[in-house]
Design an enzyme around this catalytic site. Structure first.
Site, PDB file in Angstrom:
ATOM      1  N   GLY A  72       0.818  -1.220   0.000  1.00 34.34           N
ATOM      2  CA  GLY A  72       0.000   0.000   0.000  1.00 34.34           C
ATOM      3  C   GLY A  72       0.846   1.263   0.000  1.00 34.34           C
ATOM      4  O   GLY A  72       2.055   1.217   0.239  1.00 34.34           O
ATOM      5  N   ARG A  90       0.145  -5.384  -5.278  1.00 31.39           N
ATOM      6  CA  ARG A  90       0.113  -6.498  -4.327  1.00 31.39           C
ATOM      7  C   ARG A  90       0.174  -7.785  -5.138  1.00 31.39           C
ATOM      8  O   ARG A  90      -0.206  -7.827  -6.299  1.00 31.39           O
ATOM      9  CB  ARG A  90      -1.152  -6.441  -3.482  1.00 31.39           C
ATOM     10  CG  ARG A  90      -1.252  -5.175  -2.627  1.00 31.39           C
ATOM     11  CD  ARG A  90      -2.340  -5.306  -1.579  1.00 31.39           C
ATOM     12  NE  ARG A  90      -2.598  -4.057  -0.893  1.00 31.39           N
ATOM     13  CZ  ARG A  90      -1.926  -3.630   0.185  1.00 31.39           C
ATOM     14  NH1 ARG A  90      -0.954  -4.352   0.695  1.00 31.39           N
ATOM     15  NH2 ARG A  90      -2.236  -2.491   0.753  1.00 31.39           N
ATOM     16  N   GLY A 134       6.157  -3.042   3.012  1.00 30.40           N
ATOM     17  CA  GLY A 134       5.764  -3.453   4.363  1.00 30.40           C
ATOM     18  C   GLY A 134       6.190  -4.864   4.720  1.00 30.40           C
ATOM     19  O   GLY A 134       7.131  -5.405   4.120  1.00 30.40           O
ATOM     20  N   ILE A 167       1.970   2.282   6.563  1.00 30.27           N
ATOM     21  CA  ILE A 167       1.238   3.372   7.178  1.00 30.27           C
ATOM     22  C   ILE A 167       0.723   2.952   8.552  1.00 30.27           C
ATOM     23  O   ILE A 167       0.507   3.770   9.433  1.00 30.27           O
ATOM     24  CB  ILE A 167       0.072   3.843   6.259  1.00 30.27           C
ATOM     25  CG1 ILE A 167      -0.397   5.215   6.655  1.00 30.27           C
ATOM     26  CG2 ILE A 167      -1.069   2.875   6.245  1.00 30.27           C
ATOM     27  CD1 ILE A 167       0.587   6.278   6.399  1.00 30.27           C
ATOM     28  N   ASP A 168       0.558   1.640   8.732  1.00 28.12           N
ATOM     29  CA  ASP A 168      -0.018   1.145   9.989  1.00 28.12           C
ATOM     30  C   ASP A 168       0.984   1.131  11.143  1.00 28.12           C
ATOM     31  O   ASP A 168       0.601   0.844  12.279  1.00 28.12           O
ATOM     32  CB  ASP A 168      -0.558  -0.284   9.786  1.00 28.12           C
ATOM     33  CG  ASP A 168      -1.778  -0.327   8.884  1.00 28.12           C
ATOM     34  OD1 ASP A 168      -2.283   0.756   8.532  1.00 28.12           O
ATOM     35  OD2 ASP A 168      -2.209  -1.433   8.528  1.00 28.12           O
ATOM     36  N   GLY A 216      -5.537   1.070   9.755  1.00 24.33           N
ATOM     37  CA  GLY A 216      -4.984   0.250  10.836  1.00 24.33           C
ATOM     38  C   GLY A 216      -5.677  -1.094  10.839  1.00 24.33           C
ATOM     39  O   GLY A 216      -6.727  -1.258  11.439  1.00 24.33           O
ATOM     40  N   ARG A 217      -5.088  -2.033  10.082  1.00 21.53           N
ATOM     41  CA  ARG A 217      -5.697  -3.361   9.928  1.00 21.53           C
ATOM     42  C   ARG A 217      -5.696  -4.124  11.240  1.00 21.53           C
ATOM     43  O   ARG A 217      -6.720  -4.532  11.735  1.00 21.53           O
ATOM     44  CB  ARG A 217      -4.849  -4.163   8.947  1.00 21.53           C
ATOM     45  CG  ARG A 217      -5.378  -4.178   7.570  1.00 21.53           C
ATOM     46  CD  ARG A 217      -4.554  -5.163   6.777  1.00 21.53           C
ATOM     47  NE  ARG A 217      -4.725  -4.899   5.367  1.00 21.53           N
ATOM     48  CZ  ARG A 217      -3.769  -4.978   4.467  1.00 21.53           C
ATOM     49  NH1 ARG A 217      -2.550  -5.305   4.825  1.00 21.53           N
ATOM     50  NH2 ARG A 217      -4.027  -4.744   3.216  1.00 21.53           N
ATOM     51  N   GLU A 247      -9.846   0.929  11.268  1.00 26.18           N
ATOM     52  CA  GLU A 247     -10.615   0.061  10.346  1.00 26.18           C
ATOM     53  C   GLU A 247     -10.657  -1.402  10.784  1.00 26.18           C
ATOM     54  O   GLU A 247     -11.584  -2.138  10.448  1.00 26.18           O
ATOM     55  CB  GLU A 247     -10.037   0.142   8.928  1.00 26.18           C
ATOM     56  CG  GLU A 247      -8.600  -0.338   8.871  1.00 26.18           C
ATOM     57  CD  GLU A 247      -7.996  -0.339   7.484  1.00 26.18           C
ATOM     58  OE1 GLU A 247      -8.738  -0.343   6.495  1.00 26.18           O
ATOM     59  OE2 GLU A 247      -6.753  -0.348   7.413  1.00 26.18           O
ATOM     60  N   ILE A 296      -5.256  10.066   4.124  1.00 23.08           N
ATOM     61  CA  ILE A 296      -4.138  10.287   5.052  1.00 23.08           C
ATOM     62  C   ILE A 296      -2.854   9.594   4.594  1.00 23.08           C
ATOM     63  O   ILE A 296      -1.782   9.863   5.107  1.00 23.08           O
ATOM     64  CB  ILE A 296      -4.476   9.865   6.501  1.00 23.08           C
ATOM     65  CG1 ILE A 296      -4.694   8.349   6.626  1.00 23.08           C
ATOM     66  CG2 ILE A 296      -5.671  10.634   7.046  1.00 23.08           C
ATOM     67  CD1 ILE A 296      -4.636   7.857   8.055  1.00 23.08           C
TER      68      ILE A 296
HETATM   69  N1  LIG Z   1       5.453 -14.333   2.431  1.00 19.31           N
HETATM   70  C1  LIG Z   1       5.779 -13.697   1.315  1.00 19.31           C
HETATM   71  N2  LIG Z   1       6.802 -14.126   0.536  1.00 19.31           N
HETATM   72  C2  LIG Z   1       7.125 -13.488  -0.599  1.00 19.31           C
HETATM   73  N3  LIG Z   1       6.502 -12.366  -1.034  1.00 19.31           N
HETATM   74  C3  LIG Z   1       5.493 -11.890  -0.312  1.00 19.31           C
HETATM   75  C4  LIG Z   1       5.072 -12.516   0.902  1.00 19.31           C
HETATM   76  N4  LIG Z   1       4.028 -11.800   1.408  1.00 19.31           N
HETATM   77  C5  LIG Z   1       3.809 -10.790   0.540  1.00 19.31           C
HETATM   78  N5  LIG Z   1       4.685 -10.837  -0.478  1.00 19.31           N
HETATM   79  C6  LIG Z   1       4.743  -9.911  -1.617  1.00 19.31           C
HETATM   80  O1  LIG Z   1       5.078  -8.595  -1.142  1.00 19.31           O
HETATM   81  C7  LIG Z   1       4.347  -7.607  -1.860  1.00 19.31           C
HETATM   82  C8  LIG Z   1       3.642  -6.678  -0.905  1.00 19.31           C
HETATM   83  O2  LIG Z   1       2.914  -7.427   0.096  1.00 19.31           O
HETATM   84  P1  LIG Z   1       1.599  -6.839   0.778  1.00 19.31           P
HETATM   85  O3  LIG Z   1       0.590  -6.540  -0.262  1.00 19.31           O
HETATM   86  O4  LIG Z   1       1.240  -7.765   1.867  1.00 19.31           O
HETATM   87  O5  LIG Z   1       2.018  -5.415   1.323  1.00 19.31           O
HETATM   88  P2  LIG Z   1       3.055  -5.013   2.437  1.00 19.31           P
HETATM   89  O6  LIG Z   1       4.421  -5.031   1.885  1.00 19.31           O
HETATM   90  O7  LIG Z   1       2.823  -5.855   3.639  1.00 19.31           O
HETATM   91  O8  LIG Z   1       2.670  -3.507   2.679  1.00 19.31           O
HETATM   92  P3  LIG Z   1       1.435  -2.911   3.488  1.00 19.31           P
HETATM   93  O9  LIG Z   1       0.867  -3.991   4.357  1.00 19.31           O
HETATM   94  O10 LIG Z   1       2.021  -1.797   4.284  1.00 19.31           O
HETATM   95  O11 LIG Z   1       0.502  -2.420   2.459  1.00 19.31           O
HETATM   96  C9  LIG Z   1       3.408  -8.337  -2.784  1.00 19.31           C
HETATM   97  O12 LIG Z   1       3.918  -8.255  -4.096  1.00 19.31           O
HETATM   98  C10 LIG Z   1       3.393  -9.765  -2.280  1.00 19.31           C
HETATM   99  O13 LIG Z   1       3.252 -10.719  -3.321  1.00 19.31           O
HETATM  100  O1  LIG Z   2      -4.404  -0.215  -0.682  1.00 22.13           O
HETATM  101  P1  LIG Z   2      -5.386  -1.276  -0.372  1.00 22.13           P
HETATM  102  O2  LIG Z   2      -5.067  -2.530  -1.122  1.00 22.13           O
HETATM  103  O3  LIG Z   2      -6.777  -0.848  -0.469  1.00 22.13           O
HETATM  104  O4  LIG Z   2      -5.122  -1.685   1.130  1.00 22.13           O
HETATM  105  C1  LIG Z   2      -5.500  -0.932   2.223  1.00 22.13           C
HETATM  106  C2  LIG Z   2      -4.722  -1.433   3.398  1.00 22.13           C
HETATM  107  O5  LIG Z   2      -3.383  -1.060   3.267  1.00 22.13           O
HETATM  108  C3  LIG Z   2      -2.930  -0.443   4.454  1.00 22.13           C
HETATM  109  O6  LIG Z   2      -2.920   0.949   4.236  1.00 22.13           O
HETATM  110  C4  LIG Z   2      -1.542  -0.924   4.786  1.00 22.13           C
HETATM  111  O7  LIG Z   2      -0.675  -0.481   3.794  1.00 22.13           O
HETATM  112  C5  LIG Z   2      -3.946  -0.807   5.512  1.00 22.13           C
HETATM  113  O8  LIG Z   2      -4.042   0.142   6.531  1.00 22.13           O
HETATM  114  C6  LIG Z   2      -5.202  -0.903   4.696  1.00 22.13           C
HETATM  115  O9  LIG Z   2      -6.089  -1.809   5.264  1.00 22.13           O
HETATM  116 MG   LIG Z   3       1.397  -5.700   5.225  1.00 23.13          MG
END
Ligand SMILES: Nc1ncnc2c1ncn2[C@@H]1O[C@H](COP(=O)(O)OP(=O)(O)OP(=O)(O)O)[C@@H](O)[C@H]1O
Ligand SMILES: O=P(O)(O)OC[C@H]1O[C@](O)(CO)[C@@H](O)[C@@H]1O
Ligand SMILES: [Mg+2]
Length: 510
Positions: free
Chosen positions: A154, A217, A242, A272-273, A317-318, A372, A431
């Site tokens: 995100g 994602r 993240g 962001i969380d 905030g998940r 949220e 935000i």
């Molecule tokens: N366990 C994992 N192993 C390898 N890649 C992963 C794994 N989990 C997530 N990813 C990859 O990381 C990228 C981002 O993951 P995700 O959408 O969960 O967001 P994030 O990095 O956790 O950020 P945020 O939660 O702050 O939005 C995606 O491309 C996803 O495929």
């Molecule tokens: O951008 P998306 O896929 O709608 O995801 C929103 C989620 O991403 C987050 O902003 C974490 O990056 C969470 O707070 C929220 O639930």
């Molecule tokens: Mg995440």
């Protein structure tokens, strides 16, 4: 033997170092535990449960003094662990104008940061991380560096600032000219184009929210990504994202190591969380809390201008309610803050309805800040929806905002026969889509420069971030093993309760 020699000579990726005050050198190397030789992020919990070795010093009667320093260094991997013959070069910063009069340009290989700074006399010294910053020697020739940057997950204020400062840091500090932007997150490595990044291209991107590289994602395919890294001749990979992204970065690092490529993999934590463990705070969080004030303020203005005004502001905030908690603490206009970590209830003594009614009676209005992820179990009960996931496998949340709004309306109109003026505000994306504030811009600069110094120095498989205000190199697995959540037993939540004087929801009477 100093630590850098030691590192170069060690075939192990993760060193357990143990301080002995009887030794001249700060570090007394102990044979690493097998646990540390083959680092696997999935097995991190056993490292967490690791009990520090006791250093036993003999007294003059040859009996051990019961003396436990308990010093642990949770170290990051280095390229020389799998490429022991990698050549090294003097750091170009030696000749940098910027560092010309700096007293200590280079971080000593013996500098570490303590994870715990509140200790008692006699407590073990505990876990430490390697201090971030420039090293005397680098493992890349500037003209041979082909770096790339990718942004995943995100949005968050400050991503563009981190991109900018990686590009400028590589160029201005190390003379690196080749930096590729991978477009559209992890899948961009194999399914999208790249863009050339240089100081001119990134010059004013920090003034914009979002990411100029775009994000996504899902789509993480380790083999395809590493094939692509190889095909493009990339030797430094900067990954901004993240917890999911950092897990992906760890997988890339492992594959690079398996293939014995001289490629440094550096993670820059983004969320962001503020749910990333170990680091003090994630970048953009401060900006988001500040931006949330505008929504809270609007809700307050609206509800104090009408009779029986009830304002609800939903924030992101998940699983972690940090944004809601800090936005509430900052505002003073919030009557009640609801977060995922603190279950609440609506009806009866000590419930939310009773509290809302009481505040309406006392003040004529009430403002609720709602994370949220709060109350998900109630929404699920009421809508009976099947669980859905996003492309990365994250559970998609049900919308608690309209649910709570309706519940409060129903209660006051049908049960209490009382007219209320409901104002619901959902600024969740607003935000995190804004550019970063001054504080976050500086923070992002430090993160980016630390990541660049670390990669140039040959460290890999690391995440950079502040631990007790100083920047450190942290093994990636360490930041992904657990989620940072608001601990109700810590003082911060008590401070919020003391500030809002809201119910604790701890004593539900059935
Ligand atoms: N366990 C994992 N192993 C390898 N890649 C992963 C794994 N989990 C997530 N990813 C990859 O990381 C990228 C981002 O993951 P995700 O959408 O969960 O967001 P994030 O990095 O956790 O950020 P945020 O939660 O702050 O939005 C995606 O491309 C996803 O495929
Ligand atoms: O951008 P998306 O896929 O709608 O995801 C929103 C989620 O991403 C987050 O902003 C974490 O990056 C969470 O707070 C929220 O639930
Ligand atoms: Mg995440």
């Amino acid at each position: 033997m100093d630590l850098s020699q030691l590192l170069a000579s060690s075939p192990n990726h993760h060193l357990l170092l143990h301080f002995s005050p009887t030794n001249k050198s700060l570090f007394n190397f102990h044979k690493p535990l097998p646990l540390f030789t083959n680092f696997n992020p999935q097995r991190r919990s056993s490292i967490t449960n690791y009990h520090p070795i006791k250093s036993q010093t003999l007294n003059h009667n040859n009996t051990p003094l019961d003396h436990d320093d308990g010093f642990i260094l949770e170290d990051v991997p280095h390229l020389t662990h799998f490429l022991p013959d990698l050549p090294t070069y003097p750091n170009p910063l030696k000749y940098s104008q910027a560092y010309a009069i700096v007293k200590n340009t280079f971080v000593s290989p013996e500098d570490v940061l303590a994870q715990q700074v509140v200790v008692q006399k006699g407590s073990p010294r505990g876990v430490h991380f390697r201090r971030a910053g420039p090293r005397e020697n680098v493992y890349f020739k500037s003209e041979e560096v082909r770096a790339c940057i990718v942004t995943c997950g995100g949005l968050c204020p400050g991503i563009n600032t981190v991109i900018r400062e990686i590009v400028c840091g590589l160029n201005y500090m190390y003379g690196v000219n080749t930096v590729l932007g991978i477009e559209g997150g992890y899948r961009g490595f194999y399914a999208r184009n790249t863009m050339e990044l240089n100081p001119k291209v990134v010059n004013d991107i920090h003034k914009r929210g979002g990411t100029i590289l775009q994000t996504s994602r899902g789509g993480h395919d380790t083999n395809k990504i590493v094939d692509n890294i190889q095909d493009r001749g990339i030797n430094q990979v900067y990954i901004i994202g993240g917890d999911g992204t950092q897990k992906g970065a760890a997988a890339i690092y492992k594959e690079v190591e398996k293939r014995r490529f001289p490629v440094a993999v550096a993670g820059i934590p983004k969320t962001i969380d503020n749910d990333i463990a170990v680091i003090d705070k994630s970048f953009g969080f401060d900006t988001a809390v500040e931006e949330a004030q505008r929504a809270i303020n609007a809700a307050h203005v609206e509800v104090e201008s009408v009779e029986n005004g009830v304002g609800i502001v939903k924030l992101m905030g998940r699983y972690s309610g940090f944004i809601a908690m800090f936005a509430t603490l900052a505002s003073r206009d919030v009557d009640c803050c609801l977060i995922p970590e603190s279950p609440f209830y609506l009806e009866g003594q000590g419930g939310l309805f009773e509290f809302v009614q009481q505040r309406l009676k006392e003040n004529g209005h009430v403002v609720i800040v709602l994370a949220e992820g709060a109350g998900q179990e109630y929404v699920l009960e009421s809508v009976n929806a099947a669980e859905e996931k996003d492309a990365s496998g994250n559970k998609l949340l049900l919308d608690v905002g309209p649910w709570l709004t309706q519940k409060i309306k129903d209660h006051f109109t049908t049960v209490k026969k009382m007219a209320i003026n409901m104002k619901y505000i959902d600024p969740t994306y607003m935000i995190r889509a804004v550019p970063s504030n001054a504080y976050d811009n500086i923070y992002c600069t430090l993160l980016a420069q630390s990541a660049v110094h670390g990669a140039m120095a040959g460290y890999t498989g690391f995440t950079v971030g502040p631990v007790n205000s100083r920047h450190a190199y942290i093994p990636i697995g360490r930041v992904t093993e657990a989620t940072n959540v608001v601990k109700l037993t810590d003082r911060m939540w008590a401070r919020l309760l003391a500030s809002t004087n809201q119910p604790t929801f701890l004593d539900k009477h059935e």
